[in-house]
Write an enzyme that holds these catalytic residues in place. Structure first.
Site, PDB file in Angstrom:
ATOM      1  CB  CYS A 121      -0.872   0.032   1.244  1.00 27.29           C
ATOM      2  SG  CYS A 121      -1.825  -1.441   1.510  1.00 27.29           S
ATOM      3  NE  ARG A 127       4.451   1.958  -1.006  1.00 30.86           N
ATOM      4  CZ  ARG A 127       5.414   1.703  -0.134  1.00 30.86           C
ATOM      5  NH1 ARG A 127       6.639   2.117  -0.382  1.00 30.86           N
ATOM      6  NH2 ARG A 127       5.176   1.070   0.975  1.00 30.86           N
ATOM      7  CD1 TRP A 152      -0.126  -5.243  -4.027  1.00 30.35           C
ATOM      8  CD2 TRP A 152       0.040  -6.337  -2.084  1.00 30.35           C
ATOM      9  NE1 TRP A 152       0.448  -6.463  -4.281  1.00 30.35           N
ATOM     10  CE2 TRP A 152       0.563  -7.154  -3.109  1.00 30.35           C
ATOM     11  CE3 TRP A 152       0.039  -6.822  -0.782  1.00 30.35           C
ATOM     12  CZ2 TRP A 152       1.089  -8.411  -2.871  1.00 30.35           C
ATOM     13  CZ3 TRP A 152       0.562  -8.090  -0.533  1.00 30.35           C
ATOM     14  CH2 TRP A 152       1.078  -8.867  -1.573  1.00 30.35           C
ATOM     15  CG  ASN A 175       1.959   0.233   3.974  1.00 26.95           C
ATOM     16  OD1 ASN A 175       1.755  -0.957   3.791  1.00 26.95           O
ATOM     17  ND2 ASN A 175       3.120   0.801   3.723  1.00 26.95           N
ATOM     18  N   GLY A 176       0.242  -1.883   6.046  1.00 28.85           N
ATOM     19  CA  GLY A 176       0.774  -2.844   7.017  1.00 28.85           C
ATOM     20  C   GLY A 176      -0.250  -3.906   7.323  1.00 28.85           C
ATOM     21  CD  GLU A 210      17.992 -10.689 -10.044  1.00 26.66           C
ATOM     22  OE1 GLU A 210      17.588 -11.401  -9.121  1.00 26.66           O
ATOM     23  OE2 GLU A 210      17.522  -9.569 -10.294  1.00 26.66           O
ATOM     24  CE  LYS A 261      14.481  -8.569 -12.035  1.00 30.98           C
ATOM     25  NZ  LYS A 261      15.110  -8.617 -10.770  1.00 30.98           N
ATOM     26  CD  GLU A 288      10.808  -9.664 -10.730  1.00 23.81           C
ATOM     27  OE1 GLU A 288      10.197  -9.411  -9.690  1.00 23.81           O
ATOM     28  OE2 GLU A 288      12.011  -9.409 -10.893  1.00 23.81           O
ATOM     29  CG  HIS A 326      20.771 -35.314  -9.383  1.00 28.38           C
ATOM     30  ND1 HIS A 326      21.243 -36.582  -9.128  1.00 28.38           N
ATOM     31  CD2 HIS A 326      21.858 -34.563  -9.678  1.00 28.38           C
ATOM     32  CE1 HIS A 326      22.562 -36.587  -9.230  1.00 28.38           C
ATOM     33  NE2 HIS A 326      22.957 -35.374  -9.566  1.00 28.38           N
ATOM     34  CE  LYS A 372      11.721  -1.076  -6.396  1.00 29.91           C
ATOM     35  NZ  LYS A 372      12.531  -2.023  -7.204  1.00 29.91           N
TER      36      LYS A 372
END
Ligand code: F6R
Length: 622
Positions: free
Chosen positions: A2, A27, A76, A112-113, A495, A499, A502, A518, A617
């Site tokens: 948020c 965000r 969010w 927010n939280g 990484e 990338k 996502e 394996h 974010k």
């Protein structure tokens, strides 16, 4: 997660709030809302689901919401689905519907939280006659503030501190009280919140870009503090309600740094800012041909005192940790553990007192990383934060801080902060090795020279972007992509894979190349793309063999290797070359084509590159 904004001053609040929310879009959010007060009148609440322009349309770009004091929010979803009724602001009054319009309420707020004990608090409030219209924990907090406000009648700061004592979890709260027109009250614990001040106006926000257009003077409100802001005054209080003084900080970075600057997306802009981010970070650490970490409080004696390094982080920052593990172990011979912060915090790991725990975080606000930092401190370890956002909670709580100088990073998928973290960790590894005597003077000089050349080499990798753009158009319909490598190349693969998945939503996995046999190799089918990272000369032949094993099962191969390794073309369908560098520092170069590949694939698929679905974010909740 948020985003919160607040404004009180002499101008119309709503357009300023909408502008601030737009700058916090990165965000991640799924709905948004505003509450604006026109003088003494009740706050008018407007909410919209989906993109911010729906809220802007609903309020005629803010013009239909008169008033000079207001709060805004991008949500969010955590508690309750992303609907109008659950969108913020929330009100203390009894209302039907979504809580929009002018609801008779003493308190209206945004948050927010996550409030962990909201069920228990809700039951208490239900017993006291409160009714709830949403599924959110925020409505519970707003009503709890209202409850204490009415019960004790001592004023907003007292009601808020009493609420803070009762709630468990994390919050950045902004509240307006009917009896206090022109004022906004805020509180914070473990969620980001800054207070800005300008002539005749005050602001609050989750992050600096939201208010940078209006002011550079900010206060970083501490955990468990309350702020009271009016157009020409800002006051802070501790949990006892006693006034406290906070230092005013001047934001020095350029506002243009938070704009797209001609690039189609923030991510592409930030990919191109990597030479600068790496250069600025290195310049802050290398002086007169020597690495100097004293700005982080790390003297040579301190660096000599550790027998073990633990690196803790999330996501891409964890991948930096994975890469650094190889470099630090190889150069210093110290044992290095790399842990996911979300696991570390609950794992009851034995941590020796002579351990340096390094927490890597771009935002400095990631909830799991922050919790891991606190665990490490409780267990007596010395902590070092490698952080990008100045004044963030992790930076403030760690014993030592090494700032990366990547500037504001807006795209959800990190690129330049990742690169800045890599070079900062490389410099740390080299300096530790030097003071421990595990590298010679000549090697020290060589490593510093090689590090200094990294920014320009990143720039050269970027020059090859058209080939990657072309290749990405061929893979835009892929279902699965595998990234493989050994050693440092495995860390880079992790990484590259993140990338890709996502932002392009193509399933991808990273594997240590030797692990394929394996289990994973059974997933390889005709035309499955396998991307091999081949920068470590000692491991080159081994990884090529693994790639060829995939090819003989139908895979299509792409390789990323160092200039000169042309034999790779005998086996691989598409090759990207990066400039030669000392192999310890190769991650900074090899990751760039993989970032570009993810970026162009997302663009080719017509996706929202900068704000991928479901992602935020800064992950300030568990
Ligand atoms: C991926 C990405 C995330 C972050 C992670 C940690 O592109 O950006 O995986 O790396 O959420 O965030 P910070 O570094 O802010 O702690």
């Amino acid at each position: 997660m948020c985003g919160i904004v607040g404004y009180t001053g002499s101008k119309q609040a709503a357009p300023i709030l909408l502008d601030g929310l737009e700058r916090l879009e990165y965000r991640g959010y799924d709905s948004a809302g505003l509450a604006v007060r026109n003088g003494d009148a009740l706050a008018e609440v407007v909410k919209a689901t989906g993109k911010l322009y729906h809220l802007a349309d609903k309020t005629d770009q803010g013009r239909s919401l008169p008033g000079t004091c207001g709060i805004g929010h991008t949500r969010w979803a955590t508690h309750g689905d992303p609907s109008l009724v659950n969108a913020h602001p929330h009100v203390s009054g009894n209302c039907s519907g979504s809580g929009s319009g002018q609801v008779e309420s003493d308190v209206v707020g945004v948050h927010n939280g996550i409030i962990e004990n909201f069920t228990e608090l809700k039951e208490k409030l239900l017993r006291h006659g409160y009714a709830f219209y949403s599924d959110t924990d925020t409505e519970v907090v707003v009503k709890l503030v209202d409850y204490y406000y009415k019960k004790y009648k001592i004023g907003p700061v007292d009601a808020i501190t009493r609420t803070m004592v009762r709630v468990r979890g994390s919050y950045a709260l902004a509240l307006m009280f009917k009896d206090y027109p022109g004022e906004i009250f805020a509180a914070r614990k473990d969620s980001p919140l800054i207070i800005g001040t300008a002539e005749d106006a005050s602001f609050l926000a989750s992050d600096v870009p939201a208010i940078l257009k209006y002011t550079r003077q900010v206060y970083y409100i501490d955990n468990l503090q309350v702020a009271r802001i009016a157009p020409s005054s800002v006051k802070f209080y501790d949990l006892n309600g006693d006034e406290v003084t906070l230092p005013l900080t001047e934001i020095t970075w350029d506002a243009a740094a938070a704009e797209r600057g001609g690039f189609e997306h923030f991510m592409l802009k930030e990919i191109h800012e990597q030479p600068q981010a790496a250069r600025d970070t290195l310049n802050s650490l290398i002086r007169d041909g020597k690495i100097d970490l004293t700005s982080a409080g790390l003297t040579d004696d301190t660096l000599r005192s550790f027998e073990q390094i633990d690196i803790v982080a999330c996501g891409s920052a964890w991948h930096v940790g994975m890469a650094s593990q190889y470099v630090i172990e190889d150069l210093t011979q110290l044992p290095v553990r790399v842990e996911l912060a979300s696991e570390f915090r609950y794992r009851h790991l034995p941590i020796r007192k002579d351990t340096l725990v390094i927490v890597i975080s771009q935002s400095g606000e990631t909830a799991d990383s922050l919790a891991a930092l606190r665990v490490a401190k409780e267990r007596g370890a010395m902590t070092l934060a490698v952080v990008n956002v100045v004044g963030s909670t992790i930076a403030r709580e760690a014993d030592h801080v090494l700032y990366t100088l990547a500037g504001p990073e807006i795209a959800v998928a990190t690129t330049k902060a990742y690169s800045a973290q890599l070079v900062a960790m490389d410099a740390l590894a080299v300096q530790m090795a030097y003071v421990l005597g595990t590298i010679s003077n000549e090697q020290y000089g060589h490593f510093i020279e090689e590090l200094g050349a990294i920014p320009d080499k990143i720039r050269r990798v970027l020059e090859d972007k058209e080939r990657l753009q072309w290749f990405s158009s061929k893979i835009a319909n892929a279902h699965d992509i595998f990234f493989i490598g050994r050693g440092l190349d495995y860390a880079i693969s992790l990484e590259g894979s993140l990338k890709m998945k996502e932002i392009s939503y193509i399933h991808s996995e990273a594997y240590a190349a030797g692990e394929l046999k394996h289990g994973t190799i059974s997933l390889i089918e005709h035309n499955t793309l396998v991307i091999g990272v081949l920068t470590q000369s000692e491991l080159f032949e081994k990884t090529i063999s693994n790639m060829v094993e995939c090819k003989s099962r139908g895979a299509y191969l792409m390789g990323v290797t160092t200039n000169g390794n042309f034999t790779v073309e005998d086996s691989v369908n598409f090759t990207v070359y990066i400039p030669k560098t000392d192999e310890h520092f190769v991650s900074s170069l090899a990751v760039v084509p993989l970032q570009l590949l993810g970026y162009y694939t997302s663009v080719n698929r017509g996706l929202d590159v900068d704000k991928p679905r479901n992602l935020a974010k800064s992950v300030t909740v568990e």
